[in-house]
Design a protein around this motif. Structure first.
Motif, PDB file in Angstrom:
ATOM      1  N   GLU A 162      13.804  35.280 -42.796  1.00  0.00           N
ATOM      2  CA  GLU A 162      12.352  35.349 -42.811  1.00  0.00           C
ATOM      3  C   GLU A 162      11.745  33.969 -42.640  1.00  0.00           C
ATOM      4  O   GLU A 162      12.414  32.950 -42.849  1.00  0.00           O
ATOM      5  N   ILE A 163      10.481  33.984 -42.251  1.00  0.00           N
ATOM      6  CA  ILE A 163       9.670  32.770 -42.187  1.00  0.00           C
ATOM      7  C   ILE A 163       8.588  32.924 -43.240  1.00  0.00           C
ATOM      8  O   ILE A 163       7.911  33.952 -43.296  1.00  0.00           O
ATOM      9  N   THR A 164       8.430  31.894 -44.064  1.00  0.00           N
ATOM     10  CA  THR A 164       7.410  31.925 -45.099  1.00  0.00           C
ATOM     11  C   THR A 164       6.498  30.705 -44.985  1.00  0.00           C
ATOM     12  O   THR A 164       6.844  29.706 -44.349  1.00  0.00           O
ATOM     13  N   CYS A 165       5.354  30.817 -45.625  1.00  0.00           N
ATOM     14  CA  CYS A 165       4.427  29.696 -45.769  1.00  0.00           C
ATOM     15  C   CYS A 165       3.960  29.758 -47.210  1.00  0.00           C
ATOM     16  O   CYS A 165       3.179  30.655 -47.576  1.00  0.00           O
ATOM     17  N   GLY A 166       4.495  28.874 -48.031  1.00  0.00           N
ATOM     18  CA  GLY A 166       4.244  28.976 -49.466  1.00  0.00           C
ATOM     19  C   GLY A 166       4.837  30.271 -49.979  1.00  0.00           C
ATOM     20  O   GLY A 166       6.009  30.557 -49.720  1.00  0.00           O
ATOM     21  N   ASP A 167       4.045  31.085 -50.630  1.00  0.00           N
ATOM     22  CA  ASP A 167       4.553  32.361 -51.144  1.00  0.00           C
ATOM     23  C   ASP A 167       4.249  33.538 -50.197  1.00  0.00           C
ATOM     24  O   ASP A 167       4.494  34.685 -50.531  1.00  0.00           O
ATOM     25  N   ARG A 168       3.738  33.247 -48.988  1.00  0.00           N
ATOM     26  CA  ARG A 168       3.413  34.288 -48.008  1.00  0.00           C
ATOM     27  C   ARG A 168       4.555  34.474 -47.020  1.00  0.00           C
ATOM     28  O   ARG A 168       5.060  33.506 -46.450  1.00  0.00           O
ATOM     29  N   VAL A 169       4.956  35.704 -46.777  1.00  0.00           N
ATOM     30  CA  VAL A 169       5.936  36.005 -45.732  1.00  0.00           C
ATOM     31  C   VAL A 169       5.172  36.159 -44.426  1.00  0.00           C
ATOM     32  O   VAL A 169       4.239  36.958 -44.331  1.00  0.00           O
ATOM     33  N   LEU A 170       5.573  35.385 -43.405  1.00  0.00           N
ATOM     34  CA  LEU A 170       4.930  35.463 -42.098  1.00  0.00           C
ATOM     35  C   LEU A 170       5.672  36.389 -41.149  1.00  0.00           C
ATOM     36  O   LEU A 170       5.048  37.036 -40.305  1.00  0.00           O
ATOM     37  N   ALA A 171       6.994  36.444 -41.275  1.00  0.00           N
ATOM     38  CA  ALA A 171       7.799  37.288 -40.392  1.00  0.00           C
ATOM     39  C   ALA A 171       9.159  37.523 -41.025  1.00  0.00           C
ATOM     40  O   ALA A 171       9.661  36.698 -41.780  1.00  0.00           O
ATOM     41  N   SER A 172       9.744  38.662 -40.688  1.00  0.00           N
ATOM     42  CA  SER A 172      11.123  38.948 -41.087  1.00  0.00           C
ATOM     43  C   SER A 172      11.885  39.385 -39.844  1.00  0.00           C
ATOM     44  O   SER A 172      11.281  39.837 -38.861  1.00  0.00           O
ATOM     45  N   ALA A 173      13.205  39.239 -39.896  1.00  0.00           N
ATOM     46  CA  ALA A 173      14.007  39.572 -38.716  1.00  0.00           C
ATOM     47  C   ALA A 173      15.431  39.941 -39.110  1.00  0.00           C
ATOM     48  O   ALA A 173      15.931  39.525 -40.154  1.00  0.00           O
ATOM     49  N   GLU A 205      -0.285  23.608 -41.926  1.00  0.00           N
ATOM     50  CA  GLU A 205       0.546  24.288 -42.924  1.00  0.00           C
ATOM     51  C   GLU A 205       2.017  24.151 -42.535  1.00  0.00           C
ATOM     52  O   GLU A 205       2.357  24.023 -41.367  1.00  0.00           O
ATOM     53  N   THR A 206       2.884  24.187 -43.529  1.00  0.00           N
ATOM     54  CA  THR A 206       4.328  24.098 -43.288  1.00  0.00           C
ATOM     55  C   THR A 206       4.943  25.474 -43.441  1.00  0.00           C
ATOM     56  O   THR A 206       4.721  26.157 -44.443  1.00  0.00           O
ATOM     57  N   ILE A 207       5.707  25.866 -42.409  1.00  0.00           N
ATOM     58  CA  ILE A 207       6.407  27.145 -42.447  1.00  0.00           C
ATOM     59  C   ILE A 207       7.894  26.875 -42.627  1.00  0.00           C
ATOM     60  O   ILE A 207       8.417  25.854 -42.175  1.00  0.00           O
ATOM     61  N   VAL A 208       8.575  27.780 -43.325  1.00  0.00           N
ATOM     62  CA  VAL A 208       9.982  27.585 -43.693  1.00  0.00           C
ATOM     63  C   VAL A 208      10.780  28.816 -43.300  1.00  0.00           C
ATOM     64  O   VAL A 208      10.360  29.950 -43.564  1.00  0.00           O
ATOM     65  N   GLY A 209      11.941  28.593 -42.675  1.00  0.00           N
ATOM     66  CA  GLY A 209      12.843  29.676 -42.303  1.00  0.00           C
ATOM     67  C   GLY A 209      14.060  29.704 -43.194  1.00  0.00           C
ATOM     68  O   GLY A 209      14.602  28.655 -43.567  1.00  0.00           O
ATOM     69  N   SER A 210      14.492  30.913 -43.542  1.00  0.00           N
ATOM     70  CA  SER A 210      15.722  31.091 -44.322  1.00  0.00           C
ATOM     71  C   SER A 210      16.480  32.274 -43.740  1.00  0.00           C
ATOM     72  O   SER A 210      15.894  33.141 -43.084  1.00  0.00           O
ATOM     73  N   SER A 269      18.308  26.160 -44.055  1.00  0.00           N
ATOM     74  CA  SER A 269      16.880  26.470 -43.972  1.00  0.00           C
ATOM     75  C   SER A 269      16.258  25.536 -42.940  1.00  0.00           C
ATOM     76  O   SER A 269      16.808  24.485 -42.612  1.00  0.00           O
ATOM     77  N   SER A 270      15.129  25.963 -42.417  1.00  0.00           N
ATOM     78  CA  SER A 270      14.406  25.168 -41.423  1.00  0.00           C
ATOM     79  C   SER A 270      12.953  25.068 -41.853  1.00  0.00           C
ATOM     80  O   SER A 270      12.482  25.857 -42.680  1.00  0.00           O
ATOM     81  N   GLY A 328       3.049  33.427 -32.206  1.00  0.00           N
ATOM     82  CA  GLY A 328       4.177  34.314 -32.502  1.00  0.00           C
ATOM     83  C   GLY A 328       5.462  33.876 -31.838  1.00  0.00           C
ATOM     84  O   GLY A 328       6.548  34.026 -32.394  1.00  0.00           O
ATOM     85  N   GLY A 329       5.368  33.323 -30.632  1.00  0.00           N
ATOM     86  CA  GLY A 329       6.566  32.827 -29.941  1.00  0.00           C
ATOM     87  C   GLY A 329       7.236  31.698 -30.695  1.00  0.00           C
ATOM     88  O   GLY A 329       8.454  31.575 -30.703  1.00  0.00           O
ATOM     89  N   LEU A 330       6.448  30.864 -31.349  1.00  0.00           N
ATOM     90  CA  LEU A 330       7.013  29.789 -32.157  1.00  0.00           C
ATOM     91  C   LEU A 330       7.723  30.357 -33.372  1.00  0.00           C
ATOM     92  O   LEU A 330       8.823  29.908 -33.724  1.00  0.00           O
ATOM     93  N   ILE A 331       7.126  31.364 -34.002  1.00  0.00           N
ATOM     94  CA  ILE A 331       7.772  32.002 -35.155  1.00  0.00           C
ATOM     95  C   ILE A 331       9.105  32.614 -34.737  1.00  0.00           C
ATOM     96  O   ILE A 331      10.118  32.452 -35.417  1.00  0.00           O
ATOM     97  N   LEU A 332       9.134  33.283 -33.583  1.00  0.00           N
ATOM     98  CA  LEU A 332      10.391  33.869 -33.097  1.00  0.00           C
ATOM     99  C   LEU A 332      11.418  32.792 -32.773  1.00  0.00           C
ATOM    100  O   LEU A 332      12.610  32.954 -33.042  1.00  0.00           O
ATOM    101  N   THR A 333      10.963  31.692 -32.201  1.00  0.00           N
ATOM    102  CA  THR A 333      11.874  30.579 -31.902  1.00  0.00           C
ATOM    103  C   THR A 333      12.483  30.031 -33.183  1.00  0.00           C
ATOM    104  O   THR A 333      13.699  29.790 -33.259  1.00  0.00           O
ATOM    105  N   LEU A 334      11.659  29.836 -34.210  1.00  0.00           N
ATOM    106  CA  LEU A 334      12.171  29.316 -35.477  1.00  0.00           C
ATOM    107  C   LEU A 334      13.118  30.315 -36.140  1.00  0.00           C
ATOM    108  O   LEU A 334      14.143  29.922 -36.712  1.00  0.00           O
ATOM    109  N   LEU A 335      12.812  31.605 -36.037  1.00  0.00           N
ATOM    110  CA  LEU A 335      13.729  32.630 -36.566  1.00  0.00           C
ATOM    111  C   LEU A 335      15.074  32.569 -35.841  1.00  0.00           C
ATOM    112  O   LEU A 335      16.133  32.563 -36.469  1.00  0.00           O
ATOM    113  N   ASP A 336      15.049  32.536 -34.513  1.00  0.00           N
ATOM    114  CA  ASP A 336      16.279  32.517 -33.728  1.00  0.00           C
ATOM    115  C   ASP A 336      17.121  31.291 -34.075  1.00  0.00           C
ATOM    116  O   ASP A 336      18.330  31.394 -34.296  1.00  0.00           O
TER     117      ASP A 336
END
Length: 134
Positions: free
Chosen positions: A113-124, A92-97, A30-31, A48-56
């Motif tokens: 996916e990337i989440t923030c608490g119980d919210r999903v921010l992105a899936s891939a 806020e802290t975002i988490v990748g799994s 996890s990240s 959004g580019g940061l979210i994609l970077t963290l997903l990758d």
């Protein structure tokens, strides 16, 4: 469960992004990243580019972990498809799994996916070229 540690990629693109940490367990990677001012867009939410970077990063790290020892190099992203679902703000802290869903000799298929608490921010979903095994 171990603590998160910096990813240790000094001098690379990910180092320039800043703040990415990870945790490697026997069965998962996890990240996480706490959103700083350099991570937000003009709307004040994580770019959004940061979210994609963290997903990758997260999906590739999970591929690498799942393959195990003896790799020469790192997985290479062949394809990454994502859906942006939500946003996170400054501080806020975002988490990748991620999880590998299938693998052939040369390719790994992974989702996450990337989440923030119980919210999903992105899936891939993604396809990675496996590194060579020594």
């Amino acid at each position: 469960m171990s603590d998160y540690t910096p990813i240790g990629q000094e001098g690379t693109f990910l180092d320039h992004v800043g703040g990415i940490e990870w945790r490697v367990e026997p069965d998962a990677v996890s990240s996480r990243l706490t959103v700083r001012s350099q991570h937000v867009n003009p709307n004040g939410t994580v770019h959004g580019g940061l979210i994609l970077t963290l997903l990758d990063f997260t999906l590739g790290a999970e591929v690498e972990r799942s393959i195990g020892e003896g790799q020469q190099g790192h997985p290479i992203t062949i394809q990454l498809s994502s859906s942006m679902i939500g946003a996170a703000g400054l501080g806020e802290t975002i988490v990748g799994s991620a999880r590998v869903t299938a693998r052939t000799k040369t390719m790994s298929f992974v989702s996450g996916e990337i989440t923030c608490g119980d919210r999903v921010l992105a899936s891939a979903t993604a396809v990675f070229r496996n590194p060579r095994i020594a």
